[in-house]
Design an enzyme around this catalytic site. Structure first.
Site, PDB file in Angstrom:
ATOM      1  N   SER A 143       0.810  -1.204   0.000  1.00 18.71           N
ATOM      2  CA  SER A 143       0.000   0.000   0.000  1.00 18.71           C
ATOM      3  C   SER A 143       0.850   1.263   0.000  1.00 18.71           C
ATOM      4  CB  SER A 143      -0.913   0.038   1.228  1.00 18.71           C
ATOM      5  OG  SER A 143      -1.675   1.230   1.203  1.00 18.71           O
ATOM      6  N   LYS A 197      -4.648  -6.800   3.462  1.00 18.20           N
ATOM      7  CA  LYS A 197      -4.655  -5.674   2.511  1.00 18.20           C
ATOM      8  C   LYS A 197      -6.079  -5.396   2.020  1.00 18.20           C
ATOM      9  CE  LYS A 197      -3.127  -2.392  -0.167  1.00 18.20           C
ATOM     10  NZ  LYS A 197      -3.790  -2.301  -1.412  1.00 18.20           N
ATOM     11  N   HIS A 200      -7.712  -3.508   4.711  1.00 21.00           N
ATOM     12  CA  HIS A 200      -7.112  -2.164   4.663  1.00 21.00           C
ATOM     13  C   HIS A 200      -7.869  -1.319   3.634  1.00 21.00           C
ATOM     14  CE1 HIS A 200      -4.566   0.707   2.476  1.00 21.00           C
ATOM     15  NE2 HIS A 200      -3.921   0.933   3.598  1.00 21.00           N
ATOM     16  N   ASN A 201      -8.098  -1.884   2.483  1.00 20.41           N
ATOM     17  CA  ASN A 201      -8.793  -1.135   1.431  1.00 20.41           C
ATOM     18  C   ASN A 201     -10.252  -0.874   1.787  1.00 20.41           C
ATOM     19  OD1 ASN A 201      -6.358  -1.441   0.120  1.00 20.41           O
ATOM     20  ND2 ASN A 201      -7.276  -1.856  -1.859  1.00 20.41           N
ATOM     21  N   GLU A 204     -10.138   1.940   3.937  1.00 18.50           N
ATOM     22  CA  GLU A 204      -9.819   3.079   3.046  1.00 18.50           C
ATOM     23  C   GLU A 204     -11.103   3.625   2.391  1.00 18.50           C
ATOM     24  OE1 GLU A 204      -6.550   2.304   0.133  1.00 18.50           O
ATOM     25  OE2 GLU A 204      -8.009   2.796  -1.414  1.00 18.50           O
TER      26      GLU A 204
HETATM   27  C1  6PG Z   1      -3.219   1.313  -1.641  1.00 18.73           C
HETATM   28  C2  6PG Z   1      -4.493   1.422  -2.428  1.00 18.73           C
HETATM   29  C3  6PG Z   1      -4.322   0.752  -3.755  1.00 18.73           C
HETATM   30  C4  6PG Z   1      -5.358   1.180  -4.771  1.00 18.73           C
HETATM   31  C5  6PG Z   1      -6.770   0.916  -4.377  1.00 18.73           C
HETATM   32  C6  6PG Z   1      -7.759   1.777  -5.107  1.00 18.73           C
HETATM   33  O1  6PG Z   1      -3.314   0.788  -0.545  1.00 18.73           O
HETATM   34  O2  6PG Z   1      -2.184   1.766  -2.106  1.00 18.73           O
HETATM   35  O3  6PG Z   1      -5.522   0.817  -1.730  1.00 18.73           O
HETATM   36  O4  6PG Z   1      -4.269  -0.620  -3.542  1.00 18.73           O
HETATM   37  O5  6PG Z   1      -5.166   2.504  -5.066  1.00 18.73           O
HETATM   38  O6  6PG Z   1      -7.016  -0.408  -4.666  1.00 18.73           O
HETATM   39  O7  6PG Z   1      -8.943   1.114  -5.056  1.00 18.73           O
HETATM   40  P1  6PG Z   1     -10.207   1.469  -5.911  1.00 18.73           P
HETATM   41  O8  6PG Z   1      -9.747   1.670  -7.337  1.00 18.73           O
HETATM   42  O9  6PG Z   1     -11.095   0.303  -5.746  1.00 18.73           O
HETATM   43  O10 6PG Z   1     -10.726   2.739  -5.331  1.00 18.73           O
END
Ligand code: 6PG
Length: 481
Positions: A143, A197, A200-201, A204
């Protein structure tokens, strides 16, 4: 000039080999390799696209430690054994086809590390398949975007514990550091890394949705212009809300439109895309039976945002009065507290899911370690993660962050604002589903009594589904009519 230990030994043997291999020389891959080289390890890249190969060779030239080839045999022969090969290619079928191509060329004990956002069950399948061939397979979430890959990402690896020792020095060197501590750790067996991860997303998605709602309220109700939004978020980023997402939000409001006049943010179409990791978090939480409503609603809101034409049409059918005036200062205080409150409840839900998934899938996760490696490098890094780390260090068996004494205090001092903000927004027709879901999650999770006794009565009434009683043990059924 520092060379990795392996390459020093190999040089002595008269044959230069490289410490680390990487397939997929897009921005992430290229940046990751350069980061590896910056830390004294030699690295070899591979991509079928010759332009990308040449771009890396050029960019890595000055290090004297980077090379690349579009030929897979050259790539394989360039790596010291056991080979450590990281894939930074799009999740899905491409990962399988790259693995298929590599396997006949590899030796027992070699490692393949999938650094993409692969679905965790795919990782389990790949690991089991490769294990039977004596090859180690790691799912390692990375990430921090392109910048993180170059300057220090947070890395979430899972797989065979002993084999992890082979890449540990490289990962620890390239990862982000929080007060000197690397933001990478072995997380657990099988797909533990990809799973962490994924969540985590999911978090996010939740934090991004909440931030966008606060922006909406400040703009619509408080009439904050972009300059004021910038200063408000900037100020917040200097306090307890300090986080990567709040920081970039404050910066977004300063970006001028280079294709016209005014600010760029006002020209961006309000349809949010997604690649699926947030949705997977939500779907899997449902499978586990763990409530993560702040994440669920963040996924739904991206879907609602996609219905732009319908929204524009529907907007004309329903009238909505102008929001009641509210003082900027009062609103700023209320939104700061509400955002802090809902950030906490969102982390709480994601971590709750991880705790349960750990039992279900045998990951043996240590949540304090996960919180620790999220403190820098990753998208959800935040000052709050320092408190979260300490809460889990204090009590490794903590079921939910909301039960930790230090968080009880934080919640008690902000929940009133969360209530006022959600009530104000509801009354004035400003959609704040993330804030509302976070608040309702909190209210439900902290209620000894919920009205679900009625649901049990209804289920038994129409379907003889039985119920339990509060005053005696056993399973009961009533003939209701
Ligand atoms: C990270 C982000 C990366 C990515 C996302 C965007 O941790 O660096 O999460 O993995 O930018 O997957 O996700 P979406 O395109 O689904 O918003």
């Amino acid at each position: 000039d520092l060379l990795g230990v392996d390459s020093q030994q190999n040089l002595i043997m008269g044959h230069k080999t490289y410490d680390f291999g990487l397939i997929g020389l897009g921005v992430m891959g290229r940046n990751f390799i350069l980061n590896v080289a910056d830390h004294g390890f030699s690295a070899f890249g591979h991509d079928l696209d010759k332009e990308k190969v040449n771009a890396l060779k050029e960019e890595g030239k000055h290090t004297g430690r980077v090379d690349a080839s579009s030929d897979v045999h050259t790539f394989i022969n360039a790596l010291s054994k056991p080979r450590k090969i990281m894939l930074l290619v799009p999740a899905g079928k491409i990962v399988d086809s790259v693995i298929e191509e590599l396997v006949p060329l590899l030796d027992k004990g070699d490692l393949i590390i999938d650094g993409g956002n692969s679905f965790f069950t795919d990782t389990d399948r790949r690991e089991a398949n490769l294990q039977s061939k004596g090859i180690h397979f790691f799912g390692a979430g990375v990430s921090g975007g392109a910048k993180g890959a170059r300057r220090g990402p947070s890395i979430m690896p899972g797989g065979n514990k002993e084999a992890y020792q082979e890449v540990k020095p490289i990962f620890e060197a390239v990862s982000a550091k929080f007060k000197g501590e690397p933001c990478v750790a072995y997380l657990g067996p099988k797909s533990a890394g990809n799973y962490v991860k994924m969540v985590h997303n999911g978090i996010e998605y939740g934090l991004m949705q909440l931030t966008s709602e606060i922006y909406d309220v400040l703009k619509k109700a408080g009439k904050f212009d972009n300059n004021e939004l910038h200063s408000t978020f900037k100020k917040w980023n200097e306090g307890r809300l300090q986080s990567f997402l709040v920081e970039i939000t404050s910066e977004i409001f300063t970006q001028k439109d280079d294709k016209g006049t005014g600010f760029l943010v006002d020209k961006i179409l309000d349809k949010a895309k997604q690649k699926g990791t947030g949705k997977w978090t939500s779907q899997n939480a449902m499978d586990l039976g763990i409530p993560v409503p702040s994440i669920d609603i963040a996924v739904s809101m991206r879907e609602i945002s996609g219905l732009k034409e319908e929204r524009v049409h529907a907007d004309k059918l329903y009238s909505r009065s102008k929001p009641e005036p509210i003082g900027k200062e009062e609103l700023e205080k209320m939104t700061e507290e509400a955002l802090y409150f809902s950030f906490i409840t969102t982390y709480a839900q994601g971590l709750h899911q991880l705790a349960d998934a750990s039992k279900e899938y045998g990951y043996e996760l240590d949540l304090s370690v996960i919180a620790k490696i999220w403190r820098a490098g990753c998208i959800i890094r935040a000052a709050l993660l320092e408190d979260i780390t300490r809460a889990y260090q204090k009590d490794g068996q903590l079921h939910n962050l909301l039960l930790a004494p230090v968080f009880v205090e934080k919640i008690n001092s902000t929940v009133v604002s969360a209530r006022e903000l959600v009530a104000y927004a509801a009354k004035n027709g400003i959609p704040v589903p993330g804030l509302a879901a976070s608040l309702t999650y909190f209210d439900a999770y902290t209620s000894s009594n919920l009205p679900l006794n009625l649901i049990q009565a209804q289920r038994d009434y129409f379907g003889s589904h039985t119920y339990e009683r509060t005053d005696m043990e056993g399973i009961f059924h009533t003939e209701w009519e």
